[in-house]
Design a protein around this motif. Structure first.
Motif, PDB file in Angstrom:
ATOM      1  N   SER A   1       0.826  -1.198   0.000  1.00 28.46           N
ATOM      2  CA  SER A   1       0.000   0.000   0.000  1.00 28.46           C
ATOM      3  C   SER A   1       0.868   1.259   0.000  1.00 28.46           C
ATOM      4  CB  SER A   1      -0.923   0.007   1.214  1.00 28.46           C
ATOM      5  OG  SER A   1      -1.630   1.223   1.283  1.00 28.46           O
ATOM      6  N   ALA A   2       1.907   1.263   0.845  1.00 30.39           N
ATOM      7  CA  ALA A   2       2.785   2.434   0.935  1.00 30.39           C
ATOM      8  C   ALA A   2       3.490   2.694  -0.394  1.00 30.39           C
ATOM      9  CB  ALA A   2       3.811   2.232   2.047  1.00 30.39           C
ATOM     10  N   VAL A   3       3.901   1.620  -1.066  1.00 34.95           N
ATOM     11  CA  VAL A   3       4.580   1.765  -2.357  1.00 34.95           C
ATOM     12  C   VAL A   3       3.640   2.364  -3.387  1.00 34.95           C
ATOM     13  CG1 VAL A   3       5.615   0.505  -4.288  1.00 34.95           C
ATOM     14  CG2 VAL A   3       6.229  -0.103  -1.943  1.00 34.95           C
ATOM     15  N   PHE A   4       2.425   1.827  -3.471  1.00 30.58           N
ATOM     16  CA  PHE A   4       1.455   2.335  -4.443  1.00 30.58           C
ATOM     17  C   PHE A   4       1.043   3.773  -4.122  1.00 30.58           C
ATOM     18  CE2 PHE A   4       0.514  -2.237  -5.405  1.00 30.58           C
ATOM     19  CZ  PHE A   4       0.843  -2.181  -6.750  1.00 30.58           C
ATOM     20  N   SER A   5       0.983   4.102  -2.837  1.00 32.11           N
ATOM     21  CA  SER A   5       0.652   5.475  -2.446  1.00 32.11           C
ATOM     22  C   SER A   5       1.745   6.434  -2.917  1.00 32.11           C
ATOM     23  CB  SER A   5       0.476   5.565  -0.928  1.00 32.11           C
ATOM     24  OG  SER A   5       0.103   6.858  -0.544  1.00 32.11           O
ATOM     25  N   GLU A  14      -5.295   1.822  -1.858  1.00 34.49           N
ATOM     26  CA  GLU A  14      -6.483   1.574  -1.030  1.00 34.49           C
ATOM     27  C   GLU A  14      -6.814   0.081  -0.983  1.00 34.49           C
ATOM     28  OE1 GLU A  14     -10.859   3.591  -0.301  1.00 34.49           O
ATOM     29  OE2 GLU A  14      -9.828   3.906  -2.215  1.00 34.49           O
ATOM     30  N   GLU A  15      -6.636  -0.601  -2.105  1.00 39.68           N
ATOM     31  CA  GLU A  15      -6.915  -2.043  -2.155  1.00 39.68           C
ATOM     32  C   GLU A  15      -6.065  -2.801  -1.140  1.00 39.68           C
ATOM     33  OE1 GLU A  15      -5.971  -5.769  -5.177  1.00 39.68           O
ATOM     34  OE2 GLU A  15      -6.308  -3.775  -6.052  1.00 39.68           O
ATOM     35  N   TYR A  16      -4.774  -2.482  -1.078  1.00 37.50           N
ATOM     36  CA  TYR A  16      -3.875  -3.217  -0.197  1.00 37.50           C
ATOM     37  C   TYR A  16      -4.029  -2.817   1.269  1.00 37.50           C
ATOM     38  CZ  TYR A  16      -1.565  -5.780  -3.891  1.00 37.50           C
ATOM     39  OH  TYR A  16      -1.310  -6.651  -4.923  1.00 37.50           O
ATOM     40  N   ILE A  17      -4.329  -1.561   1.519  1.00 40.78           N
ATOM     41  CA  ILE A  17      -4.538  -1.171   2.923  1.00 40.78           C
ATOM     42  C   ILE A  17      -5.823  -1.795   3.444  1.00 40.78           C
ATOM     43  CG2 ILE A  17      -5.846   0.994   2.618  1.00 40.78           C
ATOM     44  CD1 ILE A  17      -2.985   0.398   5.135  1.00 40.78           C
ATOM     45  N   ASN A  18      -6.827  -1.964   2.580  1.00 47.18           N
ATOM     46  CA  ASN A  18      -8.068  -2.626   2.991  1.00 47.18           C
ATOM     47  C   ASN A  18      -7.829  -4.099   3.329  1.00 47.18           C
ATOM     48  OD1 ASN A  18      -9.679  -0.360   2.832  1.00 47.18           O
ATOM     49  ND2 ASN A  18     -10.316  -0.734   0.727  1.00 47.18           N
ATOM     50  N   LYS A  19      -6.931  -4.740   2.581  1.00 48.22           N
ATOM     51  CA  LYS A  19      -6.573  -6.130   2.885  1.00 48.22           C
ATOM     52  C   LYS A  19      -5.910  -6.225   4.256  1.00 48.22           C
ATOM     53  CE  LYS A  19      -6.023  -7.743  -1.903  1.00 48.22           C
ATOM     54  NZ  LYS A  19      -5.063  -8.230  -2.939  1.00 48.22           N
ATOM     55  N   ALA A  20      -5.001  -5.273   4.517  1.00 49.72           N
ATOM     56  CA  ALA A  20      -4.316  -5.253   5.816  1.00 49.72           C
ATOM     57  C   ALA A  20      -5.313  -5.010   6.947  1.00 49.72           C
ATOM     58  CB  ALA A  20      -3.242  -4.170   5.817  1.00 49.72           C
ATOM     59  N   LEU A  21      -6.274  -4.140   6.708  1.00 60.24           N
ATOM     60  CA  LEU A  21      -7.297  -3.852   7.723  1.00 60.24           C
ATOM     61  C   LEU A  21      -8.162  -5.077   8.004  1.00 60.24           C
ATOM     62  CD1 LEU A  21      -8.315  -0.281   6.562  1.00 60.24           C
ATOM     63  CD2 LEU A  21      -7.529  -0.876   8.863  1.00 60.24           C
ATOM     64  N   THR A  22      -8.486  -5.821   6.979  1.00 59.51           N
ATOM     65  CA  THR A  22      -9.288  -7.033   7.156  1.00 59.51           C
ATOM     66  C   THR A  22      -8.566  -8.042   8.036  1.00 59.51           C
ATOM     67  OG1 THR A  22     -10.342  -6.725   4.995  1.00 59.51           O
ATOM     68  CG2 THR A  22     -10.428  -8.941   5.949  1.00 59.51           C
ATOM     69  N   GLN A  39      -2.950   5.404   7.885  1.00 57.78           N
ATOM     70  CA  GLN A  39      -2.337   5.260   6.565  1.00 57.78           C
ATOM     71  C   GLN A  39      -3.392   5.413   5.467  1.00 57.78           C
ATOM     72  OE1 GLN A  39       0.035   1.676   6.292  1.00 57.78           O
ATOM     73  NE2 GLN A  39       1.023   2.062   8.255  1.00 57.78           N
ATOM     74  N   LYS A  40      -4.571   4.858   5.711  1.00 60.06           N
ATOM     75  CA  LYS A  40      -5.651   4.995   4.733  1.00 60.06           C
ATOM     76  C   LYS A  40      -6.045   6.462   4.576  1.00 60.06           C
ATOM     77  CE  LYS A  40     -10.093   3.017   3.390  1.00 60.06           C
ATOM     78  NZ  LYS A  40     -11.104   1.966   3.671  1.00 60.06           N
ATOM     79  N   ALA A  41      -6.091   7.173   5.688  1.00 61.75           N
ATOM     80  CA  ALA A  41      -6.385   8.612   5.627  1.00 61.75           C
ATOM     81  C   ALA A  41      -5.341   9.333   4.785  1.00 61.75           C
ATOM     82  CB  ALA A  41      -6.432   9.194   7.035  1.00 61.75           C
ATOM     83  N   GLY A  42      -4.089   8.891   4.890  1.00 66.88           N
ATOM     84  CA  GLY A  42      -3.018   9.493   4.103  1.00 66.88           C
ATOM     85  C   GLY A  42      -3.235   9.331   2.609  1.00 66.88           C
ATOM     86  N   ILE A  43      -3.824   8.212   2.215  1.00 68.47           N
ATOM     87  CA  ILE A  43      -4.134   7.982   0.800  1.00 68.47           C
ATOM     88  C   ILE A  43      -5.146   9.014   0.320  1.00 68.47           C
ATOM     89  CG2 ILE A  43      -5.187   6.375  -0.845  1.00 68.47           C
ATOM     90  CD1 ILE A  43      -4.089   4.092   0.971  1.00 68.47           C
TER      91      ILE A  43
END
Length: 201
Positions: A1-5, A14-22, A39-43
């Motif tokens: 997620s950080a790389v894609f951001s 957002e896709e990868y941070i959602n996976k981490a959140l799950t 981190q999601k807010a940062g996106i």
């Protein structure tokens, strides 16, 4: 997620941070979830969705403040909230969280974080036409930003100094800061264009 951001690929980030959140939610890891939500807010912030970013940060901030997490996460959240309130032109709230970030920076004895807090407060003071106060804050963080090797950081400081000099009638100084800003800005834009070109190949 950080790389894609970093690559400005918001949908993938957002896709990868959602996976981490799950995963974090399945383990009922509240502290980890609070960190991931920041981190999601940062996106959203990077996508100029300041109101959405702010709502997420404020929702999960209490968990960071009371949870068993390093204070650096709380500090980072305070800084981001101050920036988001600034972008939404809510100066009182922006200053409040900038002051909170300054307090934590001093507790952590972090000169870098103290400099960032001074920049946040200086920028707010310019917005409110408190120019002498703005100068004091920006003077406090000058050494940090002048020595910084991060072009994005340098650019934000130079923009604030240009605005302050112009507002106080120091047009020669304002012009010099504008020149430095545009030089760094052109370099950043060229780097981004090169990256985008490389991605398409």
């Amino acid at each position: 997620s950080a790389v894609f951001s970093t690559l400005k690929n918001i949908s993938k980030a957002e896709e990868y941070i959602n996976k981490a959140l799950t995963i974090a939610e399945s383990y009922k890891a509240k502290n980890v979830m609070a960190i991931y939500m920041q981190q999601k807010a940062g996106i959203y912030f990077e996508n100029d969705e300041f109101d959405k970013a702010l709502r997420i940060r404020l929702q999960y901030l209490p968990q960071l403040e009371k949870g068993d997490v390093p204070r650096s996460y709380v500090l980072s959240s305070y800084e981001s909230i101050a920036e988001e309130y600034y972008e939404l032109e809510k100066m009182d709230s922006s200053k409040l969280f900038a002051q909170k970030s300054m307090q934590v920076a001093k507790q952590l004895e972090s000169g870098d974080a103290s400099a960032r807090a001074s920049w946040l407060l200086g920028r707010s003071a310019i917005k409110e036409k408190q120019f002498s106060q703005a100068w004091e804050y920006l003077k406090q963080c000058r050494n940090y930003y002048e020595k910084s090797t991060d072009p994005h950081e340098k650019r934000t400081y130079l923009a604030a100094m240009h605005e302050l000099m112009f507002a106080t009638g120091k047009y020669k100084e304002a012009y010099l800061y504008a020149e430095q800003y545009h030089s760094i800005n052109d370099s950043v834009l060229n780097s981004e264009r090169s990256r985008q070109f490389a991605e398409r190949e």
